[in-house]
Design a protein around this motif. Structure first.
Motif, mmCIF file in Angstrom:
data_model
loop_
_atom_site.group_PDB
_atom_site.id
_atom_site.type_symbol
_atom_site.label_atom_id
_atom_site.label_comp_id
_atom_site.label_asym_id
_atom_site.label_seq_id
_atom_site.Cartn_x
_atom_site.Cartn_y
_atom_site.Cartn_z
ATOM 1 N N TYR A 194 4.202 -4.649 -4.784
ATOM 2 C CA TYR A 194 3.244 -3.818 -4.056
ATOM 3 C C TYR A 194 2.623 -4.679 -2.958
ATOM 4 O O TYR A 194 2.175 -5.792 -3.219
ATOM 5 C CB TYR A 194 2.172 -3.252 -4.991
ATOM 6 N N PRO A 195 2.599 -4.170 -1.709
ATOM 7 C CA PRO A 195 2.216 -5.005 -0.559
ATOM 8 C C PRO A 195 0.881 -5.740 -0.665
ATOM 9 O O PRO A 195 0.768 -6.874 -0.215
ATOM 10 C CB PRO A 195 2.180 -4.003 0.600
ATOM 11 N N ARG A 238 12.500 -4.915 -12.911
ATOM 12 C CA ARG A 238 11.041 -4.806 -12.845
ATOM 13 C C ARG A 238 10.548 -5.338 -11.509
ATOM 14 O O ARG A 238 10.842 -6.467 -11.130
ATOM 15 C CB ARG A 238 10.398 -5.571 -14.002
ATOM 16 N N ARG A 239 9.778 -4.510 -10.818
ATOM 17 C CA ARG A 239 9.298 -4.878 -9.487
ATOM 18 C C ARG A 239 7.789 -4.989 -9.399
ATOM 19 O O ARG A 239 7.270 -5.621 -8.494
ATOM 20 C CB ARG A 239 9.768 -3.835 -8.476
ATOM 21 N N PHE A 240 7.091 -4.331 -10.305
ATOM 22 C CA PHE A 240 5.647 -4.239 -10.187
ATOM 23 C C PHE A 240 4.943 -4.808 -11.419
ATOM 24 O O PHE A 240 5.490 -4.832 -12.509
ATOM 25 C CB PHE A 240 5.227 -2.778 -9.993
ATOM 26 N N CYS A 241 3.686 -5.215 -11.219
ATOM 27 C CA CYS A 241 2.863 -5.709 -12.320
ATOM 28 C C CYS A 241 2.352 -4.517 -13.134
ATOM 29 O O CYS A 241 2.735 -3.379 -12.872
ATOM 30 C CB CYS A 241 1.696 -6.532 -11.773
ATOM 31 N N ASP A 242 1.492 -4.799 -14.069
ATOM 32 C CA ASP A 242 0.966 -3.755 -14.957
ATOM 33 C C ASP A 242 -0.352 -3.162 -14.483
ATOM 34 O O ASP A 242 -1.010 -2.450 -15.221
ATOM 35 C CB ASP A 242 0.769 -4.317 -16.372
ATOM 36 N N ASP A 243 -0.771 -3.453 -13.260
ATOM 37 C CA ASP A 243 -2.052 -2.962 -12.772
ATOM 38 C C ASP A 243 -1.943 -1.648 -12.006
ATOM 39 O O ASP A 243 -2.779 -1.337 -11.162
ATOM 40 C CB ASP A 243 -2.737 -4.018 -11.892
ATOM 41 N N GLY A 244 -0.919 -0.863 -12.261
ATOM 42 C CA GLY A 244 -0.775 0.443 -11.621
ATOM 43 C C GLY A 244 -0.079 0.405 -10.286
ATOM 44 O O GLY A 244 -0.007 1.420 -9.592
ATOM 45 N N GLY A 256 3.092 0.156 -9.554
ATOM 46 C CA GLY A 256 4.269 1.022 -9.519
ATOM 47 C C GLY A 256 3.874 2.458 -9.247
ATOM 48 O O GLY A 256 4.520 3.156 -8.447
ATOM 49 N N ASN A 257 2.809 2.920 -9.887
ATOM 50 C CA ASN A 257 2.327 4.280 -9.642
ATOM 51 C C ASN A 257 1.841 4.437 -8.212
ATOM 52 O O ASN A 257 2.127 5.444 -7.549
ATOM 53 C CB ASN A 257 1.197 4.637 -10.614
ATOM 54 N N ARG A 258 1.083 3.461 -7.709
ATOM 55 C CA ARG A 258 0.599 3.528 -6.325
ATOM 56 C C ARG A 258 1.768 3.553 -5.346
ATOM 57 O O ARG A 258 1.745 4.289 -4.356
ATOM 58 C CB ARG A 258 -0.328 2.355 -6.028
ATOM 59 N N ALA A 259 2.809 2.773 -5.607
ATOM 60 C CA ALA A 259 3.978 2.757 -4.729
ATOM 61 C C ALA A 259 4.692 4.104 -4.754
ATOM 62 O O ALA A 259 5.118 4.607 -3.710
ATOM 63 C CB ALA A 259 4.934 1.639 -5.140
ATOM 64 N N SER A 260 4.800 4.703 -5.934
ATOM 65 C CA SER A 260 5.452 6.019 -6.046
ATOM 66 C C SER A 260 4.661 7.095 -5.309
ATOM 67 O O SER A 260 5.235 7.931 -4.610
ATOM 68 C CB SER A 260 5.612 6.411 -7.515
ATOM 69 N N VAL A 261 3.354 7.073 -5.459
ATOM 70 C CA VAL A 261 2.508 8.051 -4.768
ATOM 71 C C VAL A 261 2.615 7.878 -3.261
ATOM 72 O O VAL A 261 2.743 8.848 -2.507
ATOM 73 C CB VAL A 261 1.035 7.931 -5.245
ATOM 74 N N ARG A 280 3.982 10.671 -0.681
ATOM 75 C CA ARG A 280 3.197 11.131 0.461
ATOM 76 C C ARG A 280 3.917 10.913 1.775
ATOM 77 O O ARG A 280 3.849 11.732 2.688
ATOM 78 C CB ARG A 280 1.831 10.458 0.462
ATOM 79 N N ALA A 281 4.626 9.808 1.897
ATOM 80 C CA ALA A 281 5.390 9.527 3.109
ATOM 81 C C ALA A 281 6.519 10.541 3.277
ATOM 82 O O ALA A 281 6.779 11.019 4.393
ATOM 83 C CB ALA A 281 5.937 8.103 3.062
#
Length: 180
Positions: A140-141, A156-162, A164-169, A173-174
């Motif tokens: 996540y940037p 696995r690309r993302f940590c456990d702090d959400g 992955g969900n933020r990237a999906s959202v 949206r994009a």
């Protein structure tokens, strides 16, 4: 399972410890937060439960973070330094719900030393298995967290702090904005 259970737990705990050093706010602000961290990750042994212990644990984080951003030779140097400084002497032990596994410090060693040695011993397995590529940063940037990818397909690309969900959202949206 790629590694033994104790190695995988030690890797995850090391990453979690590194990730408590957050530029947006200290995640180990006091001894009570350290107590919670120790309980969450199942650390055993004696504890001082004071500011000096908290300071020593916090001081360990940048050294561990460096492992995630170093080549194999530097990782080996860091691991050897941590083991040497803590006078590590690996021994098989069995306690609580754990079957035989390695401890390399006595239970009365300082918490930061036990944490350093557990992380170093787990990294020994990573180096020997040529699996250091499983240590990476969150994709996540704006996230600076580290990740241990123990998935079979190294996905696995993302940590456990959400993140992955933020990237999906954000991707959703994009896509929606592109169709308007």
């Amino acid at each position: 399972m790629l590694f033994t259970r104790d190695t995988e737990v030690a890797l995850a705990a090391a990453a979690a410890l590194v990730n408590t050093d957050d530029p947006d706010g200290e995640k180990l602000p006091d001894v009570a937060a350290l107590d919670d961290f120790v309980k969450t990750w199942g650390w055993t042994g004696e504890r001082a439960r004071n500011q000096a212990e908290l300071k020593a644990v916090r001081a360990l984080r940048p050294r561990l973070r460096e492992i995630w951003h170093s080549d194999e030779e530097r990782v080996v140097d860091i691991v050897n330094e941590l083991l040497r400084e803590s006078n590590a002497l690996p021994q098989l032990v069995k306690h609580d719900l754990w079957d035989y596994h390695l401890h390399a410090t006595p239970s009365n060693a300082p918490l930061a030393a036990r944490m350093a040695v557990e992380a170093a011993m787990a990294m020994v397995d990573m180096v020997r298995a040529k699996e250091l590529s499983r240590l990476r940063s969150c994709d996540y940037p704006t996230c600076g967290n580290v990740v241990v990818d123990l998935s079979k397909n190294r996905s696995r690309r993302f940590c456990d702090d959400g993140c992955g969900n933020r990237a999906s959202v954000a991707a959703y949206r994009a896509r929606k904005a592109a169709t308007k």
